[in-house]
Design a protein around this motif. Structure first.
Motif, PDB file in Angstrom:
ATOM      1  N   SER A  36     -16.354 -33.015-100.105  1.00 22.49           N
ATOM      2  CA  SER A  36     -17.202 -33.762 -99.610  1.00 22.49           C
ATOM      3  C   SER A  36     -18.227 -34.212-100.762  1.00 22.49           C
ATOM      4  O   SER A  36     -17.753 -33.697-101.893  1.00 22.49           O
ATOM      5  N   ALA A  37     -18.782 -35.106-100.737  1.00 28.77           N
ATOM      6  CA  ALA A  37     -19.742 -35.312-101.850  1.00 28.77           C
ATOM      7  C   ALA A  37     -20.825 -34.186-101.885  1.00 28.77           C
ATOM      8  O   ALA A  37     -21.004 -33.615-100.978  1.00 28.77           O
ATOM      9  N   THR A  42     -24.602 -38.625-100.385  1.00 28.65           N
ATOM     10  CA  THR A  42     -24.241 -39.638 -99.547  1.00 28.65           C
ATOM     11  C   THR A  42     -25.587 -40.235 -98.923  1.00 28.65           C
ATOM     12  O   THR A  42     -25.362 -41.591 -98.866  1.00 28.65           O
ATOM     13  N   GLU A 123     -17.928 -38.957-103.322  1.00 32.35           N
ATOM     14  CA  GLU A 123     -17.017 -37.879-103.304  1.00 32.35           C
ATOM     15  C   GLU A 123     -16.112 -38.067-104.465  1.00 32.35           C
ATOM     16  O   GLU A 123     -15.693 -37.216-105.090  1.00 32.35           O
ATOM     17  N   PHE A 187     -13.292 -38.204 -96.624  1.00 31.27           N
ATOM     18  CA  PHE A 187     -14.383 -39.372 -96.031  1.00 31.27           C
ATOM     19  C   PHE A 187     -13.625 -40.680 -96.417  1.00 31.27           C
ATOM     20  O   PHE A 187     -13.871 -41.539 -95.760  1.00 31.27           O
ATOM     21  N   ARG A 201     -19.525 -40.863 -90.926  1.00 29.04           N
ATOM     22  CA  ARG A 201     -20.304 -39.790 -91.588  1.00 29.04           C
ATOM     23  C   ARG A 201     -19.608 -38.445 -90.966  1.00 29.04           C
ATOM     24  O   ARG A 201     -19.546 -38.410 -89.935  1.00 29.04           O
ATOM     25  N   GLY A 202     -19.561 -37.600 -92.051  1.00 34.28           N
ATOM     26  CA  GLY A 202     -19.141 -36.162 -91.891  1.00 34.28           C
ATOM     27  C   GLY A 202     -17.421 -36.175 -91.623  1.00 34.28           C
ATOM     28  O   GLY A 202     -16.926 -35.358 -91.410  1.00 34.28           O
ATOM     29  N   GLY A 203     -17.001 -37.432 -91.974  1.00 34.02           N
ATOM     30  CA  GLY A 203     -15.572 -37.692 -92.013  1.00 34.02           C
ATOM     31  C   GLY A 203     -14.619 -36.718 -93.153  1.00 34.02           C
ATOM     32  O   GLY A 203     -13.376 -36.775 -92.661  1.00 34.02           O
ATOM     33  N   SER A 204     -15.256 -35.957 -93.985  1.00 32.88           N
ATOM     34  CA  SER A 204     -14.430 -34.982 -94.623  1.00 32.88           C
ATOM     35  C   SER A 204     -13.502 -34.209 -93.934  1.00 32.88           C
ATOM     36  O   SER A 204     -12.505 -33.737 -94.260  1.00 32.88           O
TER      37      SER A 204
HETATM   38  N1  ASP Z   1     -20.097 -37.090 -97.518  1.00 30.44           N
HETATM   39  C1  ASP Z   1     -19.874 -37.526 -96.272  1.00 30.44           C
HETATM   40  C2  ASP Z   1     -21.156 -37.537 -95.401  1.00 30.44           C
HETATM   41  O1  ASP Z   1     -22.332 -36.988 -95.915  1.00 30.44           O
HETATM   42  C3  ASP Z   1     -18.705 -37.175 -95.456  1.00 30.44           C
HETATM   43  C4  ASP Z   1     -18.765 -35.608 -95.382  1.00 30.44           C
HETATM   44  O2  ASP Z   1     -19.439 -34.698 -95.888  1.00 30.44           O
HETATM   45  O3  ASP Z   1     -17.986 -35.104 -94.398  1.00 30.44           O
HETATM   46  O4  ASP Z   1     -21.193 -37.785 -94.220  1.00 30.44           O
END
Ligand code: ASP
Ligand code: ADP
Ligand code: MG
Length: 437
Positions: A36-37, A42, A123, A187, A201-204
């Motif tokens: 992820s970042a 993000t 990322e 992501f 969001r959260g897609g990693s």
């Molecule tokens: N960097 C993206 C986010 O903060 C993806 C992730 O962290 O999964 O949503």
């Protein structure tokens, strides 16, 4: 082959990146590392994009400096021979980002497509820093652009992967690589025209699972900042404990209902390919974590976890052809005596749908709150189940239970009148953790 995904807090800074590298180095064989970042980046990119649209150059410059510093600090603290190359790479990305932000400023417009391009730098930057860290430690590694690995539709900000377009190519790319450690971004992906998209969001987590399924990985590991999937959201209940084994079905429900630990679609590709998914803690790597499979080894009645939804809409619809638009956030549909019981996550679109219903077919229409209890073999021990429900009903006190919705072997949903559900979640959670049923 295994896929290891590390979330934002796992790669937040120099110390965390070192922990990740140590974990990666403990394993032999080919590994695909999805990052992820760095934590908070993000959000900063979202912020900077809005400031650019508003023409606030001072804020844009200040945030650009902050993003640059966050990455160059890690480089300066942890790299020596790779330091200059890493700084050059970071600066190139910052130049590209600045160019896009200038475009947004000039137009005074921020499209979802532009936002996805801006998001992608989070990322791209974290994986670049980690790649140089691996190089510094002589790891046989390769950096891959995830946009060339995963193809999606053009639904910017929440793009849908199209497996027919990428699985073979991805599999071939990973398998033909001679590197032990393949580093790529979570992501981000691209559409058929090569434009950057994101998976939401959260897609990693979803990226890791898509790669794991495509290469038929032995294991998909999701490394985060808690000891696994917990019995409840630790921000709501203070006595949560990790769950050692979970079924796909339970995880599907929990993440879909909002358990942040996994992106809601993470488990879907794994289900199709029967991959083992593990949730592990970067800060406590020797903890057992949670192992998620189709059928967990302990085949007995257990209530594992709880999650609640404060604002729901419960509908009873008498119909023999229920037509619910796919865009509506349906939490569950049950069926009894020719009446569909539909539980929806409340939003404006739901209100519009409800307004336009044929009222003669509606038997129940109420705003509500709902609690999902996920577990295993719930239907095998009716006496324990009845006891559990009786105990739970008592804990509701004066709050009216509207419906017990959709019993299955893996879930019970309690729909209650609209109320502050957090205190109820906390007291039911105590019963679950202490196994008082
Ligand atoms: N960097 C993206 C986010 O903060 C993806 C992730 O962290 O999964 O949503
Ligand atoms: P990452 O950055 O590693 O992707 P996230 O912040 O997305 O991590 O997800 C981990 C967080 O999810 C935890 O720190 C925790 O606060 C939250 N969380 C919510 N519900 C649960 C749950 N049932 N089990 C574990 N963590 C949960
Ligand atoms: Mg996450």
């Amino acid at each position: 082959m295994i896929v290891m995904k590390f979330g934002g807090s796992s790669v937040a800074n120099d110390e965390q990146m070192q922990k990740v590298l140590n974990i990666v180095n403990l394993i032999d064989g080919k590994r695909v590392i999805v990052l992820s970042a760095c934590k908070g980046i993000t959000d900063l990119l979202e912020h900077i994009a809005i400031k650019a649209k508003d023409g606030d150059t001072t804020a844009v410059n200040q945030i650009t400096e902050e993003i640059t510093a966050r990455h160059t600090d890690v480089i300066k603290q942890s790299l020596n021979k790779q330091c200059n190359a890493a700084i050059d790479d970071i600066n190139q990305y910052i130049t590209q980002l600045t160019r896009i932000l200038n475009g947004v400023s000039f137009l005074g417009e921020l499209s979802l497509a532009a936002m996805d391009s801006i998001y992608s730098f989070g990322e791209l930057l974290s994986t670049t820093v980690f790649y140089h860290l691996c190089k510094e430690r002589n790891v046989n590694c390769e950096w891959k652009d995830a946009r060339l690995l995963i193809t999606t539709d053009s639904n910017y900000s929440s793009a849908n992967p199209i497996s027919e377009l990428y699985v073979n190519k991805l599999n071939e790319t990973i398998r033909s690589s001679t590197a032990d450690v393949i580093i790529t971004q979570g992501f981000i992906a691209s559409n058929e025209n090569g434009r950057t998209t994101t998976l939401g969001r959260g897609g990693s987590d979803l990226t890791a699972s898509l790669i794991g399924a495509a290469i038929n990985a032995d294991e998909i590991q999701i490394w985060t900042d808690v000891d696994g999937v917990l019995t409840a959201d630790p921000n709501k209940c203070d006595d949560t404990i990790p769950i050692e084994f979970l079924s796909y079905k339970e995880v599907k429900d929990l993440s879909f209902w909002g358990a942040k630990v996994l992106h809601p679609q993470t488990i879907m590709p794994a289900i199709e390919c029967n991959n083992i998914v593990k949730v592990l803690n970067t800060n406590n790597p020797t903890a057992k974590g949670t192992t998620i499979t189709a059928v967990p080894p302990e085949n007995k009645f257990t209530i594992n976890s709880i999650i609640g939804k404060q604002n729901c809409h419960l509908l009873g619809i008498m119909s023999n052809h229920l037509n619910i638009p796919s865009s509506l956030p349906v939490l569950r549909i049950g069926y009894s005596n020719y009446v569909y019981n539909v539980l929806l996550d409340d939003n404006e679109e739901v209100a519009e749908f409800v307004k336009n219903l044929n009222r003669s077919e509606v038997t129940l229409d109420t705003t509500a709150s709902a609690i999902l209890l996920a577990g295993q073999n719930l239907l095998n021990e009716p006496i324990r189940l009845t006891k559990f429900i009786a105990t739970t009903a008592q804990l509701l006190g004066d709050i009216k239970l509207r419906q017990l919705l959709c019993f299955s072997d893996n879930s019970i949903i309690l729909v209650v009148e609209k109320c502050d559900i957090d205190p109820i979640i906390r007291s039911i959670h105590k019963v679950i953790v202490r196994k008082q049923y």
